[in-house]
Design a protein around this motif. Sequence first.
Motif, PDB file in Angstrom:
ATOM      1  N   UNK A 172       3.915  -0.820  10.687  1.00  0.00           N
ATOM      2  CA  UNK A 172       2.907   0.197  10.400  1.00  0.00           C
ATOM      3  C   UNK A 172       2.350   0.011   8.983  1.00  0.00           C
ATOM      4  N   UNK A 173       3.244  -0.237   8.015  1.00  0.00           N
ATOM      5  CA  UNK A 173       2.807  -0.437   6.633  1.00  0.00           C
ATOM      6  C   UNK A 173       1.906  -1.668   6.528  1.00  0.00           C
ATOM      7  N   UNK A 174       2.320  -2.765   7.151  1.00  0.00           N
ATOM      8  CA  UNK A 174       1.531  -3.994   7.086  1.00  0.00           C
ATOM      9  C   UNK A 174       0.196  -3.828   7.803  1.00  0.00           C
ATOM     10  N   UNK A 175       0.184  -3.044   8.878  1.00  0.00           N
ATOM     11  CA  UNK A 175      -1.066  -2.794   9.590  1.00  0.00           C
ATOM     12  C   UNK A 175      -2.041  -2.020   8.713  1.00  0.00           C
ATOM     13  N   UNK A 176      -1.521  -1.117   7.905  1.00  0.00           N
ATOM     14  CA  UNK A 176      -2.366  -0.285   7.048  1.00  0.00           C
ATOM     15  C   UNK A 176      -2.745  -0.986   5.742  1.00  0.00           C
ATOM     16  N   UNK A 177      -1.821  -1.773   5.184  1.00  0.00           N
ATOM     17  CA  UNK A 177      -2.015  -2.341   3.858  1.00  0.00           C
ATOM     18  C   UNK A 177      -2.435  -3.807   3.869  1.00  0.00           C
ATOM     19  N   UNK A 178      -2.231  -4.478   5.017  1.00  0.00           N
ATOM     20  CA  UNK A 178      -2.422  -5.921   5.027  1.00  0.00           C
ATOM     21  C   UNK A 178      -1.206  -6.599   4.429  1.00  0.00           C
ATOM     22  N   UNK A 179      -1.236  -7.919   4.163  1.00  0.00           N
ATOM     23  CA  UNK A 179      -0.094  -8.612   3.571  1.00  0.00           C
ATOM     24  C   UNK A 179       0.393  -7.889   2.312  1.00  0.00           C
ATOM     25  N   UNK A 180       1.702  -7.641   2.262  1.00  0.00           N
ATOM     26  CA  UNK A 180       2.270  -6.781   1.229  1.00  0.00           C
ATOM     27  C   UNK A 180       3.606  -7.333   0.752  1.00  0.00           C
ATOM     28  N   UNK A 181       3.918  -7.096  -0.524  1.00  0.00           N
ATOM     29  CA  UNK A 181       5.210  -7.491  -1.064  1.00  0.00           C
ATOM     30  C   UNK A 181       6.320  -6.738  -0.318  1.00  0.00           C
ATOM     31  N   UNK A 182       7.421  -7.436  -0.083  1.00  0.00           N
ATOM     32  CA  UNK A 182       8.521  -6.852   0.682  1.00  0.00           C
ATOM     33  C   UNK A 182       9.051  -5.594   0.023  1.00  0.00           C
ATOM     34  N   UNK A 183       9.121  -5.579  -1.308  1.00  0.00           N
ATOM     35  CA  UNK A 183       9.631  -4.391  -2.004  1.00  0.00           C
ATOM     36  C   UNK A 183       8.729  -3.184  -1.777  1.00  0.00           C
ATOM     37  N   UNK A 184       7.417  -3.428  -1.691  1.00  0.00           N
ATOM     38  CA  UNK A 184       6.473  -2.351  -1.454  1.00  0.00           C
ATOM     39  C   UNK A 184       6.564  -1.859  -0.005  1.00  0.00           C
ATOM     40  N   UNK A 185       6.788  -2.798   0.913  1.00  0.00           N
ATOM     41  CA  UNK A 185       6.985  -2.405   2.322  1.00  0.00           C
ATOM     42  C   UNK A 185       8.211  -1.502   2.441  1.00  0.00           C
ATOM     43  N   UNK A 186       9.271  -1.873   1.724  1.00  0.00           N
ATOM     44  CA  UNK A 186      10.494  -1.069   1.754  1.00  0.00           C
ATOM     45  C   UNK A 186      10.221   0.330   1.214  1.00  0.00           C
ATOM     46  N   UNK A 187       9.453   0.422   0.132  1.00  0.00           N
ATOM     47  CA  UNK A 187       9.165   1.723  -0.478  1.00  0.00           C
ATOM     48  C   UNK A 187       8.305   2.593   0.428  1.00  0.00           C
ATOM     49  N   UNK A 188       7.259   2.004   0.978  1.00  0.00           N
ATOM     50  CA  UNK A 188       6.329   2.777   1.786  1.00  0.00           C
ATOM     51  C   UNK A 188       6.897   3.150   3.162  1.00  0.00           C
ATOM     52  N   UNK A 189       7.725   2.279   3.710  1.00  0.00           N
ATOM     53  CA  UNK A 189       8.274   2.515   5.052  1.00  0.00           C
ATOM     54  C   UNK A 189       9.557   3.335   5.026  1.00  0.00           C
ATOM     55  N   UNK A 190      10.248   3.303   3.880  1.00  0.00           N
ATOM     56  CA  UNK A 190      11.546   3.960   3.819  1.00  0.00           C
ATOM     57  C   UNK A 190      12.650   3.121   4.429  1.00  0.00           C
ATOM     58  N   UNK A 191      12.342   1.847   4.736  1.00  0.00           N
ATOM     59  CA  UNK A 191      13.335   0.937   5.326  1.00  0.00           C
ATOM     60  C   UNK A 191      13.936   0.102   4.193  1.00  0.00           C
TER      61      UNK A 191
END
Length: 228
Positions: free
Chosen positions: A166-185
């Motif tokens: 979901x995060x990548x769909x909304x943000x496009x290619x993203x740093x893994x640390x940012x994906x973790x922050x935004x997704x809560x995973x």
Amino acid sequence: MSATKPRETDLYLPVKTLLEGQGYEVKGEIGAADVVGVRGDEDAVVVELKTSFSLSLFHQAIERQAITDVVYIAVPRSSGRAGLKALTANKSLCRRLGLGLITVRLKDGLVEVHADPSPYKPRKSALKKTRLLREFAKRTGDPNSGGATRQGLMTAYRQDALRCARVLSQQGPTKASEVARLSGVEKARLMMANNHYGWFEKVATGIYGLCPKGAEALAQLGDPDQAP
């Protein structure tokens, strides 16, 4: 002994001989029981005879437990890998039901006792219990119907993967640390690197994007944090 298909009566004499060797007086076909052994003031021994393992055999043996706690089932001993597998599985079942298990090798009458009747005390697995409760706690909502096929189940792991998608769909290619922050995973980086479902792709060092397969899964399975 029958030269072809074994009969229940082929089992009687070897089983009777075994019990008599232990001091029991033994008689066949007493009431509903195939074999009954009596020794002094002790609880009677009942043995149910069958030419193979079957559900009806276990049903009959369980019914005999209304008469005595000492109930055995007796079957011909089978050879080969299939026979050993059946013996192992049914010995386990006998122990769970509090039944004893006897086999008779019909070619020479050899009798072997594989289990004695006793109350079943299951061995608990703390690890399995922990995994079960962890999955229960981590899974959002109740996305699966009980009894459904294991393939394609919505697990907590799959829900976390959808959050990353979901995060990548909304943000496009993203740093893994940012994906973790935004997704809560918390383990988003490891999840995307392992790419178990084939949803993610590494586009640069530490940066991940969403594959068409991931976009399709997200569209099909939806957001795990939205109420159905």
